[in-house]
Motif scaffolding. Structure first.
Motif, mmCIF file in Angstrom:
data_model
loop_
_atom_site.group_PDB
_atom_site.id
_atom_site.type_symbol
_atom_site.label_atom_id
_atom_site.label_comp_id
_atom_site.label_asym_id
_atom_site.label_seq_id
_atom_site.Cartn_x
_atom_site.Cartn_y
_atom_site.Cartn_z
ATOM 1 N N HIS A 1 54.926 12.693 12.923
ATOM 2 C CA HIS A 1 54.307 12.183 14.152
ATOM 3 C C HIS A 1 55.352 11.529 15.049
ATOM 4 N N GLU A 2 56.207 10.736 14.468
ATOM 5 C CA GLU A 2 57.281 10.099 15.236
ATOM 6 C C GLU A 2 58.250 11.145 15.779
ATOM 7 N N ARG A 3 58.564 12.134 14.962
ATOM 8 C CA ARG A 3 59.499 13.185 15.365
ATOM 9 C C ARG A 3 58.946 13.966 16.552
ATOM 10 N N MET A 4 57.668 14.319 16.495
ATOM 11 C CA MET A 4 57.028 15.084 17.567
ATOM 12 C C MET A 4 57.005 14.280 18.866
ATOM 13 N N THR A 5 56.645 13.014 18.759
ATOM 14 C CA THR A 5 56.570 12.176 19.954
ATOM 15 C C THR A 5 57.956 12.019 20.583
ATOM 16 N N HIS A 6 58.969 11.891 19.743
ATOM 17 C CA HIS A 6 60.352 11.803 20.246
ATOM 18 C C HIS A 6 60.750 13.083 20.974
ATOM 19 N N SER B 1 51.501 17.392 23.366
ATOM 20 C CA SER B 1 51.948 18.062 24.587
ATOM 21 C C SER B 1 53.431 17.810 24.759
ATOM 22 N N GLY B 2 54.151 18.905 24.954
ATOM 23 C CA GLY B 2 55.584 18.691 25.096
ATOM 24 C C GLY B 2 56.240 19.313 26.317
ATOM 25 N N LEU B 3 55.647 19.342 27.510
ATOM 26 C CA LEU B 3 54.614 18.437 28.041
ATOM 27 C C LEU B 3 53.548 19.254 28.779
ATOM 28 N N ALA B 4 52.601 18.521 29.403
ATOM 29 C CA ALA B 4 51.691 19.148 30.358
ATOM 30 C C ALA B 4 52.514 19.490 31.603
ATOM 31 N N VAL B 5 52.667 20.790 31.890
ATOM 32 C CA VAL B 5 53.624 21.214 32.921
ATOM 33 C C VAL B 5 53.194 20.757 34.312
ATOM 34 N N GLY B 6 51.906 20.903 34.634
ATOM 35 C CA GLY B 6 51.433 20.509 35.958
ATOM 36 C C GLY B 6 51.640 19.036 36.227
ATOM 37 N N SER C 1 51.471 13.246 28.244
ATOM 38 C CA SER C 1 51.523 13.835 26.901
ATOM 39 C C SER C 1 50.681 12.991 25.956
ATOM 40 N N SER C 2 50.065 13.669 25.005
ATOM 41 C CA SER C 2 49.314 12.982 23.961
ATOM 42 C C SER C 2 49.700 13.618 22.635
ATOM 43 N N CYS C 3 50.250 12.820 21.722
ATOM 44 C CA CYS C 3 50.711 13.331 20.430
ATOM 45 C C CYS C 3 49.873 12.708 19.318
ATOM 46 N N SER C 4 49.162 13.536 18.588
ATOM 47 C CA SER C 4 48.189 13.033 17.618
ATOM 48 C C SER C 4 48.462 13.543 16.212
ATOM 49 N N ASN C 5 48.225 12.656 15.250
ATOM 50 C CA ASN C 5 48.236 13.005 13.836
ATOM 51 C C ASN C 5 46.790 13.080 13.382
ATOM 52 N N THR C 6 46.340 14.250 12.934
ATOM 53 C CA THR C 6 44.946 14.385 12.489
ATOM 54 C C THR C 6 44.821 14.249 10.970
#
Length: 420
Positions: A297-302, A381-386, A349-354
């Motif tokens: 989760h930390e890796r993805m958010t980074h 999201s890495g990221l929302a382009v719009g 961006s929203s990064c979630s651990n389910t």
């Protein structure tokens, strides 16, 4: 989906977890219902066993010429009883599953209490807000003045909440998506994937988008769904699978169109591109062993933060509170970009651990040392382009209405340095 075995072991803790989300307790009722279901199944087994014994007695009686009418009458009674018990157990099981499917994920202990976004916790800030010597404009003011952002034509074609981008802005949107893909694949080990934009019910249920969020998505006449995010097809690639442990972690990324009905958002963000029915997003999905979940989760958010840092967009990381954490998430970090034209922080961006919530719904497992176990799934999201385009336009605007192109994007833009 929740683990019924764990619920039976501690229904009080289960209800406490629901209470954190502001939901009424159901744990003890579910345990009582499950006990009734198990009792019905035990009675069913007894009845089936008795019927087998009776069938033998009837057969032996008929061979010896005995009157078996009483035995046959009892066999009919057992048949009816078996049918009743099967229906009863099945009905209870369906009711239990319907309730479990409607309940959100249990929150991670590190998630702060709170009822709304006002109670979210700011983890850190990155980058500096630009100090403008003039009053900065919003993205749609800039885009329309340049003649490169066309809402009236989009409305003529499709209605509200659509946009037509032209020329350099269309290319800038494409450049952002390519830059995101290149960064995530070359530096963070995500595997680029091209996914279908239409998926079936199973994929939507497995990734917790159904039944709760049906009204937020578009459904085709043949019963398929336009994806609300590439999270759905990317995560569902392991649906029903038992993966070898050595296959983990699996990291996937896709740049895709996303479609959302924006039900319930009437009157919100009507102007501009912030809230659209169709938008482009670079999605990140990780499928890992449970013990790797938190670090992933930390890796993805980074990884998502890296895009914003290299684009020079000021942002902050926010840990969502209990009342603002999404249905399927155990824990979520939002990245909020500073929009100078709006003078506001907006989610980009929203990064979630389910945890294993989606995996249980999808029946996605791996072969651990102790046998098959559910994987953990994460998405971001890495990221929302719009929305990144919006932040970039407002951050890099000039007083004459032109927009500077960040250095990292210039190779994707034919080396032009300014849109004017």
């Amino acid at each position: 989906m929740h683990d019924l075995k764990a619920l039976r072991a501690d229904p009080t803790a289960f209800d406490a977890a629901l209470e954190r989300r502001g939901l009424a307790p159901v744990g003890h009722k579910l345990v009582t219902d499950d006990e009734e279901r198990r009792a019905a199944l035990a009675a069913l087994q007894d009845a089936q066993g008795a019927r087998k014994v009776l069938a033998k007695e009837i057969g032996q009686g008929k061979k010896s010429g005995e009157d078996t009418s009483d035995l046959e009458a009892r066999a009919v009674e057992l048949r009816d009883e078996i049918t009743r018990l099967e229906v009863h157990a099945s009905t209870i099981e369906k009711n239990i599953n319907d309730i479990l499917m409607s309940l959100p994920n249990r929150l991670d202990p590190s998630v702060p209490d709170g009822k709304s976004e006002e109670d979210n916790v700011i983890v850190h800030y990155r980058g500096e807000k630009r100090d403008f010597p003039f009053a900065p404009k919003q993205h749609f003011e800039l885009g329309e003045a340049l003649g490169l952002m066309d809402f009236p034509t989009a409305a003529k074609l499709s209605g509200t909440r659509f946009v037509v981008l032209r020329g350099a802005l269309a290319r800038l949107e494409r450049a952002l998506g390519q830059f995101m893909l290149d960064t995530h694949t070359s530096e963070f080990g995500y595997h680029e994937t091209s996914v279908p934009l239409l998926v079936n019910d199973e994929a939507m249920y497995g990734t917790d988008k159904l039944p709760k969020f049906a009204e937020d998505s578009f459904r085709t006449e043949d019963g398929r769904w336009l994806i609300p995010t590439a999270e759905v097809p990317l995560t569902a690639t392991v649906m029903g699978e038992i993966l070898p442990e050595k296959a983990l972690p699996i990291r996937l990324t896709a740049l895709s169109q996303c479609f959302r009905s924006e039900a319930g958002s009437a009157g919100r963000d009507v102007r501009g591109m912030l809230r659209q029915h169709q938008f482009t997003k670079c999605e990140l999905v990780s499928i890992v062993a449970p013990e790797e979940s938190e670090a992933e989760h930390e890796r993805m958010t980074h990884a998502a933060e890296t895009i914003l840092e290299r684009l020079g967009i000021a942002f902050r990381r926010v840990l969502l509170c209990a009342g603002d954490t999404g249905f399927g998430a155990a824990k979520t970090f939002d990245l909020e970009a500073w929009l100078p034209g709006q003078q506001a922080w907006r989610e980009i961006s929203s990064c979630s651990n389910t945890r294993d919530f989606q995996a249980r719904r999808m029946k996605a497992r791996y072969r651990s040392e102790n046998g098959p176990a559910f994987v953990n799934t994460l998405n971001g999201s890495g990221l929302a382009v719009g929305r990144t385009l919006i932040a970039l336009m407002e951050t890099y605007q000039n007083e004459d209405g032109s927009i500077d192109v960040p250095e990292v994007l210039q190779p994707y833009m034919g080396h032009i340095k300014k849109i004017s």
